[in-house]
Design an enzyme around this catalytic site. Structure first.
Site, PDB file in Angstrom:
ATOM      1  N   ASN A   8       0.864  -1.184   0.000  1.00  0.00           N
ATOM      2  CA  ASN A   8       0.000   0.000   0.000  1.00  0.00           C
ATOM      3  C   ASN A   8       0.905   1.241   0.000  1.00  0.00           C
ATOM      4  O   ASN A   8       1.694   1.441   0.933  1.00  0.00           O
ATOM      5  CB  ASN A   8      -0.885  -0.052   1.258  1.00  0.00           C
ATOM      6  CG  ASN A   8      -1.791   1.150   1.366  1.00  0.00           C
ATOM      7  OD1 ASN A   8      -1.348   2.272   1.147  1.00  0.00           O
ATOM      8  ND2 ASN A   8      -3.037   0.939   1.715  1.00  0.00           N
ATOM      9  N   HIS A  11       1.109   6.257   1.810  1.00  0.00           N
ATOM     10  CA  HIS A  11       1.877   7.236   2.569  1.00  0.00           C
ATOM     11  C   HIS A  11       3.058   7.833   1.816  1.00  0.00           C
ATOM     12  O   HIS A  11       3.660   8.798   2.273  1.00  0.00           O
ATOM     13  CB  HIS A  11       2.248   6.671   3.942  1.00  0.00           C
ATOM     14  CG  HIS A  11       1.007   6.473   4.760  1.00  0.00           C
ATOM     15  ND1 HIS A  11       0.079   7.483   4.930  1.00  0.00           N
ATOM     16  CD2 HIS A  11       0.495   5.385   5.371  1.00  0.00           C
ATOM     17  CE1 HIS A  11      -0.934   7.019   5.634  1.00  0.00           C
ATOM     18  NE2 HIS A  11      -0.715   5.744   5.916  1.00  0.00           N
ATOM     19  N   HIS A  44      -5.663   3.460  -1.330  1.00  0.00           N
ATOM     20  CA  HIS A  44      -6.969   3.807  -0.767  1.00  0.00           C
ATOM     21  C   HIS A  44      -7.326   5.211  -1.233  1.00  0.00           C
ATOM     22  O   HIS A  44      -6.693   6.188  -0.832  1.00  0.00           O
ATOM     23  CB  HIS A  44      -6.891   3.739   0.762  1.00  0.00           C
ATOM     24  CG  HIS A  44      -8.204   3.956   1.448  1.00  0.00           C
ATOM     25  ND1 HIS A  44      -8.342   3.853   2.815  1.00  0.00           N
ATOM     26  CD2 HIS A  44      -9.442   4.263   0.980  1.00  0.00           C
ATOM     27  CE1 HIS A  44      -9.606   4.083   3.148  1.00  0.00           C
ATOM     28  NE2 HIS A  44     -10.281   4.346   2.051  1.00  0.00           N
ATOM     29  N   ARG A  46      -9.505   7.931  -0.697  1.00  0.00           N
ATOM     30  CA  ARG A  46     -10.462   8.370   0.328  1.00  0.00           C
ATOM     31  C   ARG A  46     -11.320   9.501  -0.208  1.00  0.00           C
ATOM     32  O   ARG A  46     -10.908  10.257  -1.093  1.00  0.00           O
ATOM     33  CB  ARG A  46      -9.719   8.832   1.586  1.00  0.00           C
ATOM     34  CG  ARG A  46      -8.943   7.726   2.285  1.00  0.00           C
ATOM     35  CD  ARG A  46      -8.349   8.237   3.586  1.00  0.00           C
ATOM     36  NE  ARG A  46      -9.389   8.453   4.575  1.00  0.00           N
ATOM     37  CZ  ARG A  46      -9.678   7.598   5.563  1.00  0.00           C
ATOM     38  NH1 ARG A  46      -8.981   6.494   5.707  1.00  0.00           N
ATOM     39  NH2 ARG A  46     -10.641   7.858   6.401  1.00  0.00           N
ATOM     40  N   ARG A  50      -7.021  12.656   0.955  1.00  0.00           N
ATOM     41  CA  ARG A  50      -5.930  13.145   1.801  1.00  0.00           C
ATOM     42  C   ARG A  50      -4.562  12.603   1.376  1.00  0.00           C
ATOM     43  O   ARG A  50      -3.548  13.204   1.662  1.00  0.00           O
ATOM     44  CB  ARG A  50      -6.183  12.840   3.275  1.00  0.00           C
ATOM     45  CG  ARG A  50      -6.062  11.388   3.634  1.00  0.00           C
ATOM     46  CD  ARG A  50      -6.171  11.175   5.116  1.00  0.00           C
ATOM     47  NE  ARG A  50      -7.520  11.385   5.603  1.00  0.00           N
ATOM     48  CZ  ARG A  50      -8.014  10.794   6.690  1.00  0.00           C
ATOM     49  NH1 ARG A  50      -7.245   9.991   7.405  1.00  0.00           N
ATOM     50  NH2 ARG A  50      -9.241  11.004   7.085  1.00  0.00           N
ATOM     51  N   GLU A  71      -8.737   0.315  -2.734  1.00  0.00           N
ATOM     52  CA  GLU A  71      -9.545   0.319  -1.510  1.00  0.00           C
ATOM     53  C   GLU A  71     -10.435   1.548  -1.553  1.00  0.00           C
ATOM     54  O   GLU A  71      -9.965   2.653  -1.865  1.00  0.00           O
ATOM     55  CB  GLU A  71      -8.659   0.438  -0.273  1.00  0.00           C
ATOM     56  CG  GLU A  71      -7.791  -0.730  -0.007  1.00  0.00           C
ATOM     57  CD  GLU A  71      -6.917  -0.466   1.212  1.00  0.00           C
ATOM     58  OE1 GLU A  71      -7.052   0.589   1.864  1.00  0.00           O
ATOM     59  OE2 GLU A  71      -6.086  -1.320   1.499  1.00  0.00           O
ATOM     60  N   THR A 102      -8.273   3.548   8.614  1.00  0.00           N
ATOM     61  CA  THR A 102      -9.466   2.711   8.706  1.00  0.00           C
ATOM     62  C   THR A 102      -9.561   2.077  10.091  1.00  0.00           C
ATOM     63  O   THR A 102      -8.637   1.426  10.542  1.00  0.00           O
ATOM     64  CB  THR A 102      -9.387   1.597   7.636  1.00  0.00           C
ATOM     65  OG1 THR A 102      -8.953   2.187   6.417  1.00  0.00           O
ATOM     66  CG2 THR A 102     -10.730   0.946   7.436  1.00  0.00           C
ATOM     67  N   GLU A 152     -10.644  -9.633   3.371  1.00  0.00           N
ATOM     68  CA  GLU A 152      -9.391  -9.181   3.970  1.00  0.00           C
ATOM     69  C   GLU A 152      -9.642  -9.047   5.457  1.00  0.00           C
ATOM     70  O   GLU A 152     -10.482  -8.235   5.886  1.00  0.00           O
ATOM     71  CB  GLU A 152      -8.928  -7.846   3.374  1.00  0.00           C
ATOM     72  CG  GLU A 152      -7.626  -7.391   4.019  1.00  0.00           C
ATOM     73  CD  GLU A 152      -7.036  -6.131   3.422  1.00  0.00           C
ATOM     74  OE1 GLU A 152      -7.395  -5.759   2.286  1.00  0.00           O
ATOM     75  OE2 GLU A 152      -6.214  -5.506   4.121  1.00  0.00           O
ATOM     76  N   HIS A 194      -3.484  -4.429   7.887  1.00  0.00           N
ATOM     77  CA  HIS A 194      -3.640  -3.292   8.788  1.00  0.00           C
ATOM     78  C   HIS A 194      -2.703  -3.420   9.995  1.00  0.00           C
ATOM     79  O   HIS A 194      -2.811  -4.356  10.775  1.00  0.00           O
ATOM     80  CB  HIS A 194      -5.065  -3.103   9.284  1.00  0.00           C
ATOM     81  CG  HIS A 194      -5.320  -1.664   9.623  1.00  0.00           C
ATOM     82  ND1 HIS A 194      -5.715  -0.735   8.696  1.00  0.00           N
ATOM     83  CD2 HIS A 194      -5.149  -0.985  10.770  1.00  0.00           C
ATOM     84  CE1 HIS A 194      -5.798   0.436   9.263  1.00  0.00           C
ATOM     85  NE2 HIS A 194      -5.453   0.316  10.520  1.00  0.00           N
ATOM     86  N   GLY A 195      -1.800  -2.477  10.089  1.00  0.00           N
ATOM     87  CA  GLY A 195      -0.891  -2.417  11.238  1.00  0.00           C
ATOM     88  C   GLY A 195       0.203  -3.476  11.216  1.00  0.00           C
ATOM     89  O   GLY A 195       0.873  -3.690  12.233  1.00  0.00           O
ATOM     90  N   HIS A 218       1.862   1.284   5.939  1.00  0.00           N
ATOM     91  CA  HIS A 218       2.513   2.273   6.805  1.00  0.00           C
ATOM     92  C   HIS A 218       3.897   1.849   7.297  1.00  0.00           C
ATOM     93  O   HIS A 218       4.875   2.587   7.149  1.00  0.00           O
ATOM     94  CB  HIS A 218       1.580   2.586   7.985  1.00  0.00           C
ATOM     95  CG  HIS A 218       2.114   3.620   8.908  1.00  0.00           C
ATOM     96  ND1 HIS A 218       2.586   3.325  10.155  1.00  0.00           N
ATOM     97  CD2 HIS A 218       2.289   4.950   8.745  1.00  0.00           C
ATOM     98  CE1 HIS A 218       3.013   4.430  10.733  1.00  0.00           C
ATOM     99  NE2 HIS A 218       2.840   5.432   9.896  1.00  0.00           N
TER     100      HIS A 218
HETATM  101  N1  PXP Z   1      -5.779  -3.059   4.333  1.00  0.00           N
HETATM  102  C1  PXP Z   1      -6.752  -2.120   4.397  1.00  0.00           C
HETATM  103  C2  PXP Z   1      -8.137  -2.506   4.035  1.00  0.00           C
HETATM  104  C3  PXP Z   1      -6.456  -0.796   4.790  1.00  0.00           C
HETATM  105  O1  PXP Z   1      -7.433   0.129   4.830  1.00  0.00           O
HETATM  106  C4  PXP Z   1      -5.116  -0.466   5.081  1.00  0.00           C
HETATM  107  C5  PXP Z   1      -4.770   0.944   5.426  1.00  0.00           C
HETATM  108  O2  PXP Z   1      -5.072   1.774   4.338  1.00  0.00           O
HETATM  109  C6  PXP Z   1      -4.136  -1.468   4.973  1.00  0.00           C
HETATM  110  C7  PXP Z   1      -4.496  -2.767   4.624  1.00  0.00           C
HETATM  111  C8  PXP Z   1      -2.699  -1.206   5.242  1.00  0.00           C
HETATM  112  O3  PXP Z   1      -2.527  -0.926   6.601  1.00  0.00           O
HETATM  113  P1  PXP Z   1      -1.145  -0.352   7.099  1.00  0.00           P
HETATM  114  O4  PXP Z   1      -0.913   0.942   6.391  1.00  0.00           O
HETATM  115  O5  PXP Z   1      -1.336  -0.205   8.567  1.00  0.00           O
HETATM  116  O6  PXP Z   1      -0.097  -1.373   6.737  1.00  0.00           O
END
Ligand code: PXP
Length: 247
Positions: A8, A11, A44, A46, A50, A71, A102, A152, A194-195, A218
């Site tokens: 992703n 950032h 993503h 949005r 942003r 996304e 999210t 997911e 995520h995370g 991230h």
């Molecule tokens: N999956 C989804 C559905 C998300 O919304 C995000 C954050 O945009 C991620 C994965 C990636 O998460 P992270 O940036 O914390 O790795």
């Protein structure tokens, strides 16, 4: 089976937008990620734009050679964009304007009718849908009922677990949801994200075995910033020295 890594690049766009410059460009970043072996690129778009902008998604559609995963929230505006740009996959996520990122998965079970119709419109446009859900049995079953091609699993609670017992419990929840999906709905691809970090991804992959794909942003971009600094300083030093030597 290789667990696929989809990067992703949101950032990278965050840094670009902080200065209103053209760089760093998420499109440029995507090229490097794919060259290093990433199976695909996730962005993503949005509502408030942003980080990722419409232009980024359009150019990525032209340049990504692996899978482009868009996304987005399940809105009319995003549906029109997806049907026009035709990403390889759409991941539906809940979106609140005020959130930093999210927070939590989509309540598929609670909006089954509307989401089934939305997933159907994407399917008619030739786009498979993944649903970003909490690792709960009801949400897995509802995702299959909605006609999703993939789920997911939201790993945020695992990633943010404050102690070992919670971490273990969250891993068990993720494993149970993934096992249920692969046993009862083998047609669903199981992804997670995520995370996730270089550290916490190890146990996730070790213990959640039906997992086929990861979306990581991230922490990966953060690691790239830190690990790339030494080379960047050396290059800037050389450029300054070059100028000085030509005085
Ligand atoms: N999956 C989804 C559905 C998300 O919304 C995000 C954050 O945009 C991620 C994965 C990636 O998460 P992270 O940036 O914390 O790795």
């Amino acid at each position: 089976m290789t667990v696929e890594l989809h990067v992703n690049v949101d950032h990278v766009a965050t840094v670009r937008n902080a200065r209103g410059s053209r760089y760093p460009d998420p499109v440029h970043a995507a090229v490097y990620c794919e060259r290093a072996g990433a199976h695909g690129i996730t962005v993503h778009l949005r509502e408030d734009r942003r980080h990722i902008r419409d232009r980024d998604v359009e150019v990525l559609r032209e340049t990504v050679s692996g899978r482009l995963n868009l996304e987005m929230a399940a809105t009319d505006e995003m549906l029109a964009i997806a049907l026009r740009v035709k990403p390889d996959l759409v991941t539906l996520v809940p979106e609140k304007r005020e959130e930093r990122t999210t927070e939590g998965g989509l309540d598929v079970a609670g909006q089954l009718k509307a989401l089934t119709a939305y997933v159907g419109k994407l399917r008619e446009g030739g786009i498979p849908t993944s649903l970003f859900i909490d690792p709960d049995a009801a949400q897995v079953k509802a995702s299959a009922a909605a006609g999703a091609a993939a789920i997911e699993l939201h790993t945020g609670d695992y990633a943010n677990a404050p102690d070992l017992a919670t971490r273990r419990k969250e891993l068990e929840r993720l494993a149970a949801a993934a096992d249920l999906s692969s046993a009862e709905h083998p047609e669903l691809v199981v992804a997670a994200g995520h995370g996730l970090t270089e550290r916490n991804v190890v146990d996730l992959v070790r213990l959640v075995t039906p997992l086929e794909e990861l979306n990581i942003g991230h922490a990966l971009v953060a690691d790239a910033v830190i690990s790339g600094l030494e080379e960047a300083v050396l290059r800037f030093r050389a450029a300054i020295d070059d100028g000085e030597s030509r005085r």
